[in-house]
Design an enzyme around this catalytic site. Structure first.
Site, PDB file in Angstrom:
ATOM      1  N   HIS A   1     -20.795 -13.825 -11.519  1.00 52.58           N
ATOM      2  CA  HIS A   1     -20.655 -12.395 -11.798  1.00 52.58           C
ATOM      3  C   HIS A   1     -19.194 -12.024 -11.671  1.00 52.58           C
ATOM      4  O   HIS A   1     -18.443 -12.622 -10.893  1.00 52.58           O
ATOM      5  CB  HIS A   1     -21.483 -11.572 -10.803  1.00 52.58           C
ATOM      6  CG  HIS A   1     -21.919 -10.251 -11.351  1.00 52.58           C
ATOM      7  ND1 HIS A   1     -21.053  -9.187 -11.476  1.00 52.58           N
ATOM      8  CD2 HIS A   1     -23.105  -9.824 -11.826  1.00 52.58           C
ATOM      9  CE1 HIS A   1     -21.695  -8.170 -11.998  1.00 52.58           C
ATOM     10  NE2 HIS A   1     -22.939  -8.522 -12.226  1.00 52.58           N
TER      11      HIS A   1
ATOM     12  N   ASP B   1     -30.255 -11.881 -13.409  1.00 57.65           N
ATOM     13  CA  ASP B   1     -30.978 -12.367 -14.578  1.00 57.65           C
ATOM     14  C   ASP B   1     -31.911 -13.529 -14.251  1.00 57.65           C
ATOM     15  O   ASP B   1     -32.978 -13.650 -14.863  1.00 57.65           O
ATOM     16  CB  ASP B   1     -29.995 -12.809 -15.667  1.00 57.65           C
ATOM     17  CG  ASP B   1     -29.254 -11.650 -16.298  1.00 57.65           C
ATOM     18  OD1 ASP B   1     -29.894 -10.601 -16.506  1.00 57.65           O
ATOM     19  OD2 ASP B   1     -28.055 -11.788 -16.579  1.00 57.65           O
TER      20      ASP B   1
END
Length: 398
Positions: A277, A331
């Protein structure tokens, strides 16, 4: 500014860590024990998932938690606009078979806006009426968002040669999504999808939210920013990663194949979707959304005989932490949770948009209420300048 003060100009490709606005909507931070946590309007994500999705949407749009009467009224507003006009259903029937479901969603949203009550309202063309514009954005945005579950599900069923299932006015936003996919809206499944929707609702100024802000800053119509934001959400560096993460589990198949699959990908320099991220405190620690999705997903997977999915999940997680110092992002467990619920992989990103639409709406409302300016960044030019200007050669001499 002191005229003798030197101005430092820098270039930051991708605006990594560069603030572009102030916001009180969501915050990614660490708690007092050093663990990552997501806050919406100052409330912990761990608390908000105990309530309905509609409650958190109301919070983001209005800044406060609703009382019972306010929540009921807001929920009714969404339900009243959740059913598709027959013209929209006929429009969905015209789409080619095998169309990407994000393309279907963005295109159908652009169509249904032309049927909206405020489509011919020209208020958006009137500068300096920010309060009135904010009200227009809010009402049109809620109506548009209310139709996303029906567009997703009707579009999918038509693509499969099936008839659409109409929304049930007695069901919640999450329950209707399942119902219209012909998945029994049992309380445990509804709670799981309700949680997914809350987890995906907002996540600071991400790529799609920034897109919505840039488009809204031009003071276009109230629908376009919310439709435009779907384009980057489709991208595999953003929301589309959840579909490729789900595909990865299908390709691995069994826990015994996980290690060789991941190591082969890493040796070839390929991306492992569902990890990493841009936010620094998510690099090697599980973010709160991951923790929540795991907690809900594991027991549901076991109940449905799909426990091997989380075995693969754990094996991949261990490898990536060791080899790349990367923890899963949201996700990875959410794509498994949706699979356990029986949601087709192709609908992962459209369902992401069904939630994030309201996060985008909250952000463009904040910007309009703050009388935000037009986004117009500059650049650092690297081509020939006036002293190196190139000589034009007529076409017949080239």
């Amino acid at each position: 500014m002191n005229p003798n003060t030197e101005v430092l100009h820098t270039v930051d490709n991708g605006l990594d860590g560069v603030p572009v606005c102030t916001s009180d909507i969501s915050l990614t931070t660490v708690d007092h024990s050093g663990k990552p946590i997501l806050l919406y309007r100052g409330y912990s994500i761990y608390d908000l998932i105990e309530g309905p999705f509609e409650e958190t949407v109301y919070l983001l749009l209005n800044g406060t938690l609703p009382n019972r009467q306010q929540l009921d009224a807001f929920s009714r507003q969404i339900k009243e606009h959740s059913r598709l006009d027959q013209r929209a259903i006929d429009h969905l029937r015209s789409y080619p078979k095998g169309v990407n479901m994000m393309d279907l969603l963005m295109t159908s949203l652009s169509f249904v806006r032309m049927l909206d009550a405020d489509y011919e309202n020209t208020l958006w063309q009137t500068p300096k009426k920010d309060d009135d514009l904010a009200a227009l954005l809010l009402n049109a945005g809620v109506r548009l968002g209310a139709q996303i579950p029906a567009l997703i599900t009707a579009g999918w069923r038509i693509q499969q040669g099936l008839e659409p299932i109409a929304p049930d006015p007695e069901l919640s936003f999450a329950a209707n999504l399942l119902h219209m996919l012909d998945i029994a809206p049992e309380p445990e499944w509804v709670n799981a999808l309700n949680t997914v929707l809350i987890l995906y609702l907002d996540h600071t100024i991400n790529c799609s939210t920034f897109t919505a802000l840039v488009v809204e800053s031009s003071m276009t119509d109230p629908y376009t920013p919310l439709i435009a934001a779907g384009a980057p959400l489709k991208g595999v560096r953003h929301g589309g990663a959840n579909e490729l993460a789900a595909l990865m589990f299908e390709e691995i198949g069994t826990p015994g194949k996980a290690r060789s699959y991941i190591m082969n990908k890493l040796e070839n320099g390929e991306l492992i979707f569902g990890f990493g991220h841009r936010l620094p405190h998510y690099k090697h620690q599980k973010e709160s959304r991951v923790t929540i999705a795991e907690r809900i997903g594991r027991p549901l997977a076991d109940k449905k005989g799909l426990g091997h999915l989380f075995e693969i999940y754990d094996l991949i997680g261990d490898i990536m932490l060791k080899e790349k110092d990367r923890a899963p992002n949201a996700d990875l467990p959410i794509c498994l949770l949706l699979k356990v619920l029986g949601v087709p992989r192709e609908l992962n990103t459209p369902i992401f948009q069904a939630s994030r639409h309201f996060g985008w709406l909250a952000n463009i409302l904040r910007q309009r209420r703050a009388k935000g300016p037009l986004f117009r960044p500059t650049q650092e030019y690297t081509g020939p300048d006036i002293d190196r200007m190139r000589a034009y050669v007529p076409l017949n001499r080239r």
